[in-house]
Design an enzyme around this catalytic site. Structure first.
Site, short mmCIF file in Angstrom:
data_model
loop_
_atom_site.label_atom_id
_atom_site.label_comp_id
_atom_site.label_asym_id
_atom_site.label_seq_id
_atom_site.Cartn_x
_atom_site.Cartn_y
_atom_site.Cartn_z
N ASP A 240 32.32 53.59 42.43
CA ASP A 240 33.74 53.69 42.07
C ASP A 240 34.42 52.44 42.61
O ASP A 240 34.94 52.42 43.72
CB ASP A 240 34.37 54.96 42.64
N VAL B 35 47.38 47.02 39.62
CA VAL B 35 47.22 45.63 40.07
C VAL B 35 46.50 44.83 38.98
O VAL B 35 46.93 43.75 38.58
CB VAL B 35 46.46 45.57 41.42
N LYS C 247 48.10 55.28 33.12
CA LYS C 247 47.85 54.28 34.18
C LYS C 247 46.99 53.17 33.57
O LYS C 247 45.87 53.42 33.15
CB LYS C 247 47.14 54.98 35.34
N LYS D 101 43.81 49.63 50.28
CA LYS D 101 44.24 50.90 50.88
C LYS D 101 43.13 51.46 51.76
O LYS D 101 41.96 51.45 51.39
CB LYS D 101 44.62 51.87 49.77
N SER E 291 37.26 49.66 41.99
CA SER E 291 38.50 49.46 41.23
C SER E 291 38.41 48.23 40.33
O SER E 291 37.88 47.19 40.73
CB SER E 291 39.67 49.28 42.20
N GLU F 95 54.39 45.54 40.12
CA GLU F 95 53.65 46.50 39.28
C GLU F 95 54.43 47.80 39.07
O GLU F 95 55.44 48.05 39.74
CB GLU F 95 52.29 46.80 39.92
N1 PSU Z 1 49.65 50.09 46.14
C1 PSU Z 1 50.46 51.10 46.57
N2 PSU Z 1 50.52 52.25 45.81
C2 PSU Z 1 49.77 52.38 44.63
C3 PSU Z 1 48.92 51.32 44.18
C4 PSU Z 1 48.91 50.19 44.99
O1 PSU Z 1 51.13 50.97 47.64
O2 PSU Z 1 49.87 53.42 43.97
C5 PSU Z 1 48.12 51.44 42.88
C6 PSU Z 1 47.91 50.04 42.29
O3 PSU Z 1 48.47 50.04 41.01
C7 PSU Z 1 46.41 49.85 42.25
C8 PSU Z 1 45.94 51.25 42.01
O4 PSU Z 1 46.03 48.93 41.26
O5 PSU Z 1 46.78 51.99 42.94
C9 PSU Z 1 44.44 51.40 42.25
O6 PSU Z 1 43.92 52.41 41.43
P1 PSU Z 1 42.31 52.57 41.21
O7 PSU Z 1 41.77 52.75 42.60
O8 PSU Z 1 42.13 53.77 40.32
O9 PSU Z 1 41.84 51.28 40.58
MN MN Z 2 38.25 54.05 40.58
#
Ligand code: PSU
Ligand code: MN
Length: 303
Positions: free
Chosen positions: A138, A108, A88, A159, A140, A25
């Site tokens: 919230d 992702v 993004k 995470k 993802s 990604e």
């Molecule tokens: N994994 C990492 N660093 C990142 C991400 C994943 O080690 O920055 C990113 C991925 O692209 C994932 C995004 O899809 O963070 C999630 O964002 P959100 O919570 O806004 O969906």
């Molecule tokens: Mn979000």
């Protein structure tokens, strides 16, 4: 008429020869890590995929073109862009970036969509997005994409800035199998375990590949997660990082950070609060996951 993918010569040849390709990604390049560690890490992930015998395909939108297999120069240019200047791209953002001829970094979710369009079955990242703490709505777009797009995502769990029990509940609802490589609990990104049980433990990349292949034979229309704990040497103790996560989450709420800005904010703030320890863990797990994804891809081609 379907949108054209710009597929690099090397990746196109690998796909034709049924050689194995691992998708990578680009949001971690533009939003996840600071320059120049972002570029170094992206290139180290590509090298790790190659060392396993597979071909890497870093995915992004460049000038409105969905590109599969960025060149080194393209990775360097994307990684040097000022913070906030690249869109993004999760599912809902892709048509906007394409229509407007923008540069976009795929999350992702966004990367899974493009990988599937290109015929790539394995994708390596750090941690997927999930359900945010204290904000159960919230959720993802990564979690919903895993429920609807048949790509195997190799990661170190979700995470740990997230609510991991709620994240597992949504993955269960979405029908996403969670495989633990050498672990029977969900890895917690910066640390090796969350203590939360997952569906199945395997000991080798080949065993993970067997489950991915079976999902293919079942014509499953959903993704799979292969979770790999952060390498022991760079792992943080759960307690070590938890205080930083609580503080960063409170600061995000106090500063009114919301939507797609939350995850980048938390990752950066936790890295500051842990004096870079969390970032070292993040880089180590990214490169390790790319290596493992390469091995899974190789095993998949042998089946
Ligand atoms: N994994 C990492 N660093 C990142 C991400 C994943 O080690 O920055 C990113 C991925 O692209 C994932 C995004 O899809 O963070 C999630 O964002 P959100 O919570 O806004 O969906
Ligand atoms: Mn979000």
């Amino acid at each position: 008429m379907r949108v054209n993918l710009e597929i690099s010569t090397e990746v196109a040849a690998a796909l034709r020869e049924r050689r194995l390709v691992v998708a990578l990604e680009s949001t971690l390049i533009t939003h996840g890590l600071p320059h120049p560690a972002n570029v170094e890490t992206a290139l180290a992930m590509e090298a790790a995929v190659r060392a396993s015998g597979a071909v890497p395909a870093t995915i992004a939108v460049l000038g409105g073109k969905i590109t599969v297999g960025l060149t080194r120069g393209e990775i360097e240019r994307l990684g040097a862009r000022p913070a906030g200047s690249v869109r993004k791209c999760s599912r809902r953002d892709l048509p906007i970036a394409v229509a407007r001829g923008e540069d976009g970094a795929t999350t992702v979710a966004g990367t899974m969509i493009v990988a599937h369009m290109a015929g790539i079955r394995v994708f390596a990242t750090g941690g997927i997005g999930g359900v945010h703490r204290g904000a159960p709505f919230d959720v993802s777009a990564d979690l919903l994409e895993l429920g609807r797009t048949p790509v195997a995502v190799v990661c170190s769990g979700a995470k740990s800035i997230l609510d991991l029990p709620l994240t597992l509940e949504v993955l269960e609802t979405q029908g996403v199998p969670i495989i633990g490589l050498g672990t029977d609990t969900l890895p917690a990104f910066y640390s090796r375990t969350s203590g939360l049980p997952i569906d199945v433990r395997v000991e080798t990349p080949a065993e993970a590949a067997q489950i991915i292949a079976a999902a293919g034979r079942l014509q499953a229309q959903h993704g799979l997660l292969v979770t790999v704990p952060v390498p022991e040497a760079e792992a943080l103790a759960a307690g070590q990082v938890e205080a930083a996560i609580i503080q960063a989450t409170a600061e995000a709420a106090a500063q009114g950070v919301h939507g797609k800005r939350v995850t980048p904010f938390l990752l950066a703030r936790v890295a500051e609060l842990t004096s870079g320890d969390s970032r070292r863990a993040n880089v180590a797990l990214l490169v390790n996951n790319a290596r493992i994804a390469g091995l899974i891809a190789m095993a998949l081609s042998a089946l």
